[in-house]
Design a protein around this motif. Structure first.
Motif, PDB file in Angstrom:
ATOM      1  N   ALA A 108       0.811  -1.215   0.000  1.00 55.04           N
ATOM      2  CA  ALA A 108       0.000   0.000   0.000  1.00 55.04           C
ATOM      3  C   ALA A 108       0.847   1.269   0.000  1.00 55.04           C
TER       4      ALA A 108
ATOM      5  N   LEU B 264      -9.036  -6.744   4.154  1.00 58.56           N
ATOM      6  CA  LEU B 264      -9.293  -5.321   3.965  1.00 58.56           C
ATOM      7  C   LEU B 264      -8.228  -4.582   4.745  1.00 58.56           C
ATOM      8  N   SER B 265      -7.481  -3.703   4.078  1.00 56.88           N
ATOM      9  CA  SER B 265      -6.433  -2.961   4.775  1.00 56.88           C
ATOM     10  C   SER B 265      -6.372  -1.546   4.230  1.00 56.88           C
ATOM     11  N   GLY B 266      -5.878  -0.648   5.062  1.00 64.49           N
ATOM     12  CA  GLY B 266      -5.753   0.744   4.658  1.00 64.49           C
ATOM     13  C   GLY B 266      -4.571   1.409   5.312  1.00 64.49           C
TER      14      GLY B 266
ATOM     15  N   VAL C 267      -3.022   5.418   5.880  1.00 66.70           N
ATOM     16  CA  VAL C 267      -3.271   6.851   5.767  1.00 66.70           C
ATOM     17  C   VAL C 267      -2.069   7.596   6.326  1.00 66.70           C
TER      18      VAL C 267
ATOM     19  N   TYR D  91      -2.167   2.588  10.061  1.00 68.05           N
ATOM     20  CA  TYR D  91      -2.384   1.397   9.251  1.00 68.05           C
ATOM     21  C   TYR D  91      -3.328   0.482  10.004  1.00 68.05           C
TER      22      TYR D  91
ATOM     23  N   GLY E  89      -3.090   8.172   1.024  1.00 65.06           N
ATOM     24  CA  GLY E  89      -3.425   6.872   1.580  1.00 65.06           C
ATOM     25  C   GLY E  89      -3.875   5.901   0.529  1.00 65.06           C
ATOM     26  N   ASN E  90      -4.034   4.675   0.942  1.00 67.57           N
ATOM     27  CA  ASN E  90      -4.481   3.597   0.065  1.00 67.57           C
ATOM     28  C   ASN E  90      -5.465   2.714   0.811  1.00 67.57           C
ATOM     29  N   LEU E  91      -6.355   2.095   0.065  1.00 74.75           N
ATOM     30  CA  LEU E  91      -7.299   1.131   0.603  1.00 74.75           C
ATOM     31  C   LEU E  91      -7.216  -0.106  -0.275  1.00 74.75           C
ATOM     32  N   ASP E  92      -7.097  -1.271   0.333  1.00 67.74           N
ATOM     33  CA  ASP E  92      -6.937  -2.513  -0.412  1.00 67.74           C
ATOM     34  C   ASP E  92      -7.961  -3.527   0.073  1.00 67.74           C
TER      35      ASP E  92
END
Length: 115
Positions: A29, A86-88, A90, A102, A70-73
């Motif tokens: 991410a 589910l992970s994120g 910022v 995280y 940030g990213n969202l997966d």
């Protein structure tokens, strides 16, 4: 870190407690431009407090990036067992202040086989 009984993960010289799976997700991410250097210390110097046969992976990031990023997966897999992740990640930076967060959620069934 072959042959080590444990590996301690550090980000910018600070210990981070997370599983290998969470570390892999976090690194996927994180934008590659944010990573300055990765150190692999198989025999850490005395300044690091480690016990026994422990190695250290120290991930050094670039300075404070201004603004919010940030990213969202979200991923899933289907087979004998169903897995979902589910992970994120910022990041927020302003001046000399940098805050990172995280979080990850995993769900799945594990079947243990005995022989």
């Amino acid at each position: 870190m072959s042959g080590k009984s444990q590996v301690q993960i550090m980000i910018n010289d600070k210990v981070v407690k997370m599983t290998a799976r969470d570390l892999a997700k976090m690194l996927k991410a994180m934008p590659t431009g944010n990573i300055k250097q990765v150190e692999f210390l198989s025999k850490p110097p005395a300044k690091y407090e480690v016990n026994g046969n422990t190695g250290i992976i120290n991930i050094k990031t670039v300075g404070v990036v201004k603004g919010v990023a940030g990213n969202l997966d979200l991923s899933t897999s289907q087979g004998v067992n169903n897995w979902a992740d589910l992970s994120g990640l910022v990041n927020y930076g302003a001046g000399k202040l940098a805050v990172s967060g995280y979080a990850a959620w995993h769900r799945g069934n594990v079947i243990k086989l005995s022989v």
